[in-house]
Motif scaffolding. Structure first.
Motif, mmCIF file in Angstrom:
data_model
loop_
_atom_site.group_PDB
_atom_site.id
_atom_site.type_symbol
_atom_site.label_atom_id
_atom_site.label_comp_id
_atom_site.label_asym_id
_atom_site.label_seq_id
_atom_site.Cartn_x
_atom_site.Cartn_y
_atom_site.Cartn_z
ATOM 1 N N GLU A 109 1.030 -1.140 0.046
ATOM 2 C CA GLU A 109 -0.173 -0.278 0.055
ATOM 3 C C GLU A 109 0.923 1.217 -0.062
ATOM 4 O OE1 GLU A 109 -2.417 2.449 3.358
ATOM 5 O OE2 GLU A 109 -3.085 0.360 3.067
ATOM 6 N N ASP A 110 1.750 1.235 0.753
ATOM 7 C CA ASP A 110 2.988 2.385 0.840
ATOM 8 C C ASP A 110 3.471 2.656 -0.494
ATOM 9 O OD1 ASP A 110 2.274 2.881 3.414
ATOM 10 O OD2 ASP A 110 4.219 1.539 4.288
ATOM 11 N N TYR A 111 3.880 1.574 -1.252
ATOM 12 C CA TYR A 111 4.567 1.646 -2.263
ATOM 13 C C TYR A 111 3.562 2.213 -3.393
ATOM 14 C CZ TYR A 111 5.646 0.251 -7.089
ATOM 15 O OH TYR A 111 5.984 0.056 -8.511
ATOM 16 N N PHE A 112 2.117 1.835 -3.338
ATOM 17 C CA PHE A 112 1.261 2.371 -4.272
ATOM 18 C C PHE A 112 1.007 4.009 -4.136
ATOM 19 C CE2 PHE A 112 -0.292 -2.005 -5.229
ATOM 20 C CZ PHE A 112 0.012 -2.234 -6.522
ATOM 21 N N LEU A 113 0.942 4.137 -2.761
ATOM 22 C CA LEU A 113 0.814 5.629 -2.303
ATOM 23 C C LEU A 113 2.009 6.514 -2.861
ATOM 24 C CD1 LEU A 113 -0.645 5.148 1.322
ATOM 25 C CD2 LEU A 113 -1.723 6.219 -0.702
ATOM 26 N N TRP A 114 3.256 6.043 -2.635
ATOM 27 C CA TRP A 114 4.637 6.721 -3.157
ATOM 28 C C TRP A 114 4.474 6.879 -4.706
ATOM 29 C CZ3 TRP A 114 8.789 4.434 -5.659
ATOM 30 C CH2 TRP A 114 10.047 5.266 -5.745
ATOM 31 N N ARG A 115 4.134 5.804 -5.196
ATOM 32 C CA ARG A 115 4.016 5.892 -6.933
ATOM 33 C C ARG A 115 3.151 6.874 -7.283
ATOM 34 N NH1 ARG A 115 8.440 5.420 -8.978
ATOM 35 N NH2 ARG A 115 7.120 6.458 -10.680
ATOM 36 N N HIS A 116 1.945 6.870 -6.552
ATOM 37 C CA HIS A 116 0.851 7.834 -6.800
ATOM 38 C C HIS A 116 1.465 9.463 -6.813
ATOM 39 C CE1 HIS A 116 -2.735 10.577 -6.513
ATOM 40 N NE2 HIS A 116 -3.240 9.585 -7.105
ATOM 41 N N ARG A 117 2.217 9.636 -5.807
ATOM 42 C CA ARG A 117 2.887 10.953 -5.618
ATOM 43 C C ARG A 117 3.797 11.100 -6.573
ATOM 44 N NH1 ARG A 117 3.135 14.036 -0.967
ATOM 45 N NH2 ARG A 117 5.285 13.845 -0.884
ATOM 46 N N GLN A 118 4.738 10.239 -7.033
ATOM 47 C CA GLN A 118 5.604 10.443 -7.887
ATOM 48 C C GLN A 118 4.967 10.499 -9.494
ATOM 49 O OE1 GLN A 118 9.386 10.046 -7.765
ATOM 50 N NE2 GLN A 118 8.659 10.793 -5.750
ATOM 51 N N ASP A 119 3.918 9.780 -9.921
ATOM 52 C CA ASP A 119 3.244 9.780 -10.970
ATOM 53 C C ASP A 119 2.377 10.939 -11.376
ATOM 54 O OD1 ASP A 119 4.584 7.406 -11.589
ATOM 55 O OD2 ASP A 119 2.888 6.210 -11.251
ATOM 56 N N TYR A 120 1.707 11.299 -10.394
ATOM 57 C CA TYR A 120 0.639 12.599 -10.470
ATOM 58 C C TYR A 120 1.387 13.867 -10.026
ATOM 59 C CZ TYR A 120 -2.802 9.074 -11.859
ATOM 60 O OH TYR A 120 -3.435 8.346 -12.896
ATOM 61 N N GLY A 121 2.141 13.795 -9.036
ATOM 62 C CA GLY A 121 2.645 15.040 -8.648
ATOM 63 C C GLY A 121 2.294 15.456 -7.321
ATOM 64 N N PHE A 122 1.082 14.802 -6.750
ATOM 65 C CA PHE A 122 0.069 15.331 -5.509
ATOM 66 C C PHE A 122 -0.336 13.956 -4.922
ATOM 67 C CE2 PHE A 122 -2.656 15.289 -9.307
ATOM 68 C CZ PHE A 122 -3.512 14.244 -8.936
ATOM 69 N N SER A 123 -0.631 14.080 -3.774
ATOM 70 C CA SER A 123 -1.302 12.986 -3.025
ATOM 71 C C SER A 123 -2.624 12.650 -3.085
ATOM 72 C CB SER A 123 -1.024 13.285 -1.417
ATOM 73 O OG SER A 123 0.309 13.610 -0.965
ATOM 74 N N THR A 124 -2.990 11.143 -2.557
ATOM 75 C CA THR A 124 -4.451 10.947 -2.782
ATOM 76 C C THR A 124 -5.123 12.040 -1.741
ATOM 77 O OG1 THR A 124 -3.806 9.392 -1.111
ATOM 78 C CG2 THR A 124 -3.968 8.485 -3.430
ATOM 79 N N LEU A 125 -6.362 12.268 -2.067
ATOM 80 C CA LEU A 125 -7.215 13.228 -1.181
ATOM 81 C C LEU A 125 -7.267 12.407 0.300
ATOM 82 C CD1 LEU A 125 -10.231 14.438 -3.403
ATOM 83 C CD2 LEU A 125 -7.990 15.998 -2.307
ATOM 84 N N CYS A 126 -7.389 11.469 0.411
ATOM 85 C CA CYS A 126 -7.909 10.818 1.776
ATOM 86 C C CYS A 126 -7.163 10.092 2.252
ATOM 87 C CB CYS A 126 -9.498 10.288 1.256
ATOM 88 S SG CYS A 126 -10.546 11.431 0.971
ATOM 89 N N ASN A 127 -5.760 9.731 2.073
ATOM 90 C CA ASN A 127 -4.856 8.808 3.080
ATOM 91 C C ASN A 127 -4.136 9.853 3.872
ATOM 92 O OD1 ASN A 127 -4.917 7.095 0.232
ATOM 93 N ND2 ASN A 127 -4.502 5.842 2.085
ATOM 94 N N TYR A 128 -3.287 9.386 4.776
ATOM 95 C CA TYR A 128 -2.386 10.026 5.458
ATOM 96 C C TYR A 128 -2.717 10.862 6.654
ATOM 97 C CZ TYR A 128 0.239 9.764 0.924
ATOM 98 O OH TYR A 128 0.929 9.160 -0.319
ATOM 99 N N GLY A 129 -4.137 10.525 6.965
ATOM 100 C CA GLY A 129 -4.754 11.638 7.943
ATOM 101 C C GLY A 129 -5.243 12.971 7.292
ATOM 102 N N ARG A 130 -5.080 13.064 6.074
ATOM 103 C CA ARG A 130 -5.709 14.501 5.267
ATOM 104 C C ARG A 130 -7.273 14.266 5.290
ATOM 105 N NH1 ARG A 130 -3.902 14.951 -0.496
ATOM 106 N NH2 ARG A 130 -3.842 17.137 0.235
ATOM 107 N N PHE A 131 -7.688 15.598 5.412
ATOM 108 C CA PHE A 131 -9.223 15.822 5.291
ATOM 109 C C PHE A 131 -9.607 16.958 4.627
ATOM 110 C CE2 PHE A 131 -13.455 15.594 7.629
ATOM 111 C CZ PHE A 131 -13.609 14.500 7.276
ATOM 112 N N HIS A 132 -10.957 17.162 4.380
ATOM 113 C CA HIS A 132 -11.331 18.360 3.569
ATOM 114 C C HIS A 132 -10.977 19.722 4.370
ATOM 115 C CE1 HIS A 132 -14.320 21.141 1.595
ATOM 116 N NE2 HIS A 132 -14.026 20.302 0.518
#
Length: 280
Positions: A109-132
């Protein structure tokens, strides 16, 4: 190679009925990802050691509830619920069945999250304790604190800032791994820890014989956290520690983003998580 055997399912509507969820094998562990139709990138990536089908059904129940759900049974449900109200997202999910041990599944899961940040240049909206940014996240049911809309002029910092993207450089034991300025490895001892401050950092614990990274972490109080690690057995060996502080680590979600980046990059490098990661 582990990554060559990973096959994600087709995308399916999260709001789908029983015929949609019957397509998911039952009683099998794995990972899943959520996207919003027409929006670049992913909203959320998760994993479960129990049953992917039931985990996704629990998420569906919370996301499409009449009121914001609590933070359990699914921690992402309040996040997705808020974004549904705010932006009318049409959610879709895809899943990946995996029989990896718990620590390695978390590492994937961590690998996919890291690759997402690498590929898109931003984090997923709802992981890491992030919120609206306009809402406060609820507690779990037992604590009973409901989520709420903030008053005008107030902002939730977990929805405003994101951590600096790390450069994919070097190996995990290098002095400038991932573009960070790592301190020189020192023995995990009171003598070396007593001179440290209690400021935020990301850190790595290393085998004293071969400099292999055996644990990666983040903390808001470096000295206090490393002293707690000093009391662990580490298989009766006294390891080394090294830390980095040259980026903004002031908020929990910023530290978590960087920690996940590091674990994800380590996972790609070694096809596994560090030896003592995730309770191993």
């Amino acid at each position: 190679m582990m990554f060559e055997n990973l096959i994600w399912s087709n995308w399916l509507p999260l709001c789908g009925q029983q015929d949609v969820y019957r397509q998911i094998p039952t009683k099998l562990s794995g990972l899943y990802r959520i996207r919003a139709r027409g929006r670049d990138g992913l909203i959320y990536i998760g994993q479960t050691g129990r049953c992917v089908r039931e985990r996704l059904r629990a998420l569906r129940a919370g996301v499409y509830a009449n009121q914001m759900p609590y933070n359990d049974p699914h921690t992402a449900a309040p996040n997705l619920w808020v974004w549904l109200q705010d932006s009318g997202f049409e959610y879709e999910f895809s899943y990946l069945i995996s029989d990896l041990p718990p620590a390695e599944r978390q590492g994937l899961e961590d690998y996919f999250l890291w690759r997402h940040r690498q590929d898109y240049g931003f984090s997923t909206l709802c992981n890491y304790g992030r919120f609206h940014k306009h809402w406060i996240k609820p507690s779990n049911r037992k604590q009973g604190r409901k989520g709420r809309l903030l008053e005008d002029g107030q902002l939730n910092p977990a929805g405003v800032t994101t951590s600096q993207l790390l450069n994919s450089t070097g190996r995990s034991s290098d002095d400038f791994w991932m573009g960070l300025e790592w301190s020189a490895p020192l023995q995990l001892s009171s003598e070396n820890l007593n001179v440290l401050g209690n400021t935020p950092s990301v850190y790595r614990i290393m085998d004293s014989e071969n400099r292999e990274v055996i644990y990666i972490g983040e903390t808001k109080e470096t000295q206090k956290r490393l002293k707690a690690h000093m009391r662990k057995s580490w298989n009766n060996k006294q390891p080394l520690f090294s830390f980095a502080q040259n980026i903004d680590l002031s908020l929990p979600h910023l530290r978590h983003e960087v920690e996940v980046d590091l674990i994800g990059a380590y996972f790609e490098e070694n096809q596994r998580v560090p030896r003592f990661q995730y309770g191993q």
